[in-house]
Enzyme design. Structure first.
Site, PDB file in Angstrom:
ATOM      1  CD  GLU A 289      -2.391   1.260   2.825  1.00 28.32           C
ATOM      2  OE1 GLU A 289      -3.327   2.064   2.993  1.00 28.32           O
ATOM      3  OE2 GLU A 289      -1.980   0.493   3.710  1.00 28.32           O
ATOM      4  CE  LYS A 351      -8.335   1.310   3.550  1.00 33.41           C
ATOM      5  NZ  LYS A 351      -7.302   1.735   4.520  1.00 33.41           N
ATOM      6  CB  CYS A 401      -4.934  -0.758   4.935  1.00 33.76           C
ATOM      7  SG  CYS A 401      -4.377  -0.406   6.630  1.00 33.76           S
TER       8      CYS A 401
END
Length: 537
Positions: A289, A351, A401
């Site tokens: 990430e 995301k 994440c």
């Protein structure tokens, strides 16, 4: 009453959690139960001292004991609230670290963060205990056990949904190091498996160690172990396999976003990747990430270097970088995962579930005093698409994440056609604490639930490749720069029972809790000699 003495006329449940000396008072056993529950949560989940997953069962057992040992519902709520709060705060001790180290808060303000989180999460434990206390006083054992399982499942569902959701302390995650013990997640999901395990642990606390319900629990646990081992022995129904290489750059988080460090970061990832490819060919490279700490979409010399490397290596690359979109109101920022093919084609995933106070500030226009917590990261907006990133046989369902801790997000990825799950993350925020291991344990459950291999690439660890049965195929260490190859990562198209019946499980278990709760309402409180402790099946 004082010292565990029951006042005349007071009716109370009479459980037996532990075989204790008759000289030990009631208050002593309550304190002991609370201590065992807290210690069980600490030593059952990943922690920096020692770990035994089985000890996690002491948490539901202790909560059940406290719930029915109390003289009143208010007392039960009080005991279990503080037990749950202390257990949660202890396991989330690491949250003070990013607030201090990267949020600029002094320790005097950072240390209370896990305590405050524990005070909130303790309310879930108290609500669960009140539900258990109510059910135990009215339902026979053969109904109370499914009721207890459904109640715990509802608690974890609510904890993972309310206030943006925080399903970090899922009980099933304690058993991730034991693949045999988590195979039930392929049928019930992680929340449902947690509920089943909690009910099995609560039964001895409610009915006694040498009761028929406890004997039934032992038989059920033995059956779960047998079925878990049997499922592990079955071959994974893969349609192909891919050689995957994870690159963990171990870039210092305090320097990551400094403009002068950008070129050094790019060169580090390219060099680690080049060395890995010289040792063995690969079908896919994965960088973490925001491994590229610049706007890749703008082009420029650094972006061109990445493109040139991928073209010369002939290997597709997944990597993270910030991205933006121009709107009438200005720029909208995204935390994006890019898939760059050797021919230059690029796809991306933004995301979807952002970290509150990490990637955005809820009600930020009012909470301006905590702006420092997101300094250097930006105020991101959520993406909208769950479509997989395609490259050859690979359909990569991407989770960025802590999206990997939410079962519903992995469900959406596989529903959209993903045959492999990819989780890119940056756990450098957490330092050398239990958080990276806890994060990995939660991500592992998504592999079992969905029957998909999970490729987890991180900046500082723990990078790993997990097979669809929850077995770790390859794993790196913490705070080390490395390239981690995994030559036989399974590509799977078959889905699990949990995936196919997701709606039934997600709504069915809460419905079961409500129905059994209504059944309990219609039943009278049982007489003292029929209360748990002397009850049989």
């Amino acid at each position: 009453g004082p010292g565990g003495i029951i006042p005349p006329g007071r009716r109370r449940l009479s459980p037996c959690l532990l075989s204790v000396n008759s000289q030990i008072t009631g208050s002593d056993t309550v304190i002991l139960a609370a201590i065992l529950a807290v210690c069980g949560a600490w030593f059952g989940l990943a922690n920096p001292v020692a770990r035994l997953p089985l000890l996690m069962l002491l948490l539901p057992a202790g909560l059940a004991y406290l719930a029915i040992r109390a003289d009143t519902a208010r007392q039960a709520a009080k005991w279990t609230y503080w037990t749950g709060a202390v257990a949660a705060a202890g396991n989330l001790y690491w949250t003070s670290l990013p607030v201090h180290d990267f949020g600029g808060m002094p320790w005097v303000l950072a240390v209370p963060v896990p305590i405050l989180m524990g005070l909130v999460l303790g309310a879930y434990a108290a609500a669960l205990a009140l539900a258990w206390r109510f059910g135990a006083s009215r339902l026979p054992a053969w109904l109370f056990l499914p009721y207890a399982a459904a109640a715990w499942t509802v608690m974890e569902l609510l904890r993972g949904t309310l206030f943006t959701g925080f399903p970090w302390l899922t009980m099933a995650a304690a058993f991730s190091p034991w693949p045999m013990a988590v195979q039930g997640a392929a049928f019930l999901g992680a929340y449902g498996l947690s509920g089943l395990l909690a009910a099995l642990a609560a039964a001895p606390a409610v009915y006694g160690l040498f009761s028929r319900p406890t004997l039934a629990v032992v038989l059920i646990a033995a059956a779960l172990a047998f079925l878990g081992n049997r499922r592990l022995a079955e071959p994974v129904p893969r349609i192909a396999a891919a050689h995957v290489t994870l690159v963990q750059g171990n870039v210092d988080q305090s320097r990551k976003w400094a403009p002068e460090a950008e070129e050094e970061t790019v060169e580090k990832y390219i060099e680690l990747s080049r060395r890995a490819l010289s040792d063995a060919p690969s079908d896919l490279l994965v960088w973490p990430e925001t491994s590229m700490p610049f706007f890749y979409q703008d082009g420029g010399p650094l972006a061109q270097r990445v493109r040139d490397f991928v073209a010369s290596a002939g290997v597709p690359l997944v990597f993270g970088a910030p991205a933006y979109e121009r709107t009438l109101g200005g720029h909208v920022l995204y935390n994006r995962a890019f898939l760059l093919a050797p021919d230059g084609r690029t796809a991306g995933y933004d995301k979807e579930h952002l970290v509150p106070f990490g990637e955005y500030v809820p009600l930020g226009q009012y909470l301006t005093f905590i702006g420092k917590l997101v300094e250097g990261v930006g105020d991101f907006k959520p993406g909208a698409s769950a479509a997989p990133l395609h490259q050859g046989d690979l359909a990569l369902g991407t989770l960025i994440c802590y999206e990997a801790i939410f079962p519903e997000l992995a469900q959406k990825r596989v529903e959209a056609g993903a045959n492999v799950l990819v989780n890119i993350s940056n756990d450098a925020w957490f330092g050398d604490t239990a958080a990276p291991r806890q994060h990995l344990d939660l991500a592992l459950l998504r592999a079992v639930e969905q029957g998909r291999a999970l490729i987890r690439g991180t900046n500082t660890g723990i990078s790993a490749v997990i097979d669809p049965r929850g077995r770790v195929m390859a794993q790196g260490g913490l705070f080390s720069a490395l390239a981690l190859p995994c030559p036989e990562t399974p590509i799977v198209s078959e889905t699990t029972w949990y995936h196919r019946c997701y709606g039934l499980i997600t709504w069915g278990l809460p419905a079961l809790f409500v129905l059994l709760g209504l059944a309990a309402c219609l039943r009278p409180v049982r007489s003292r000699d029929r209360r748990p402790g002397g009850l049989t099946l």
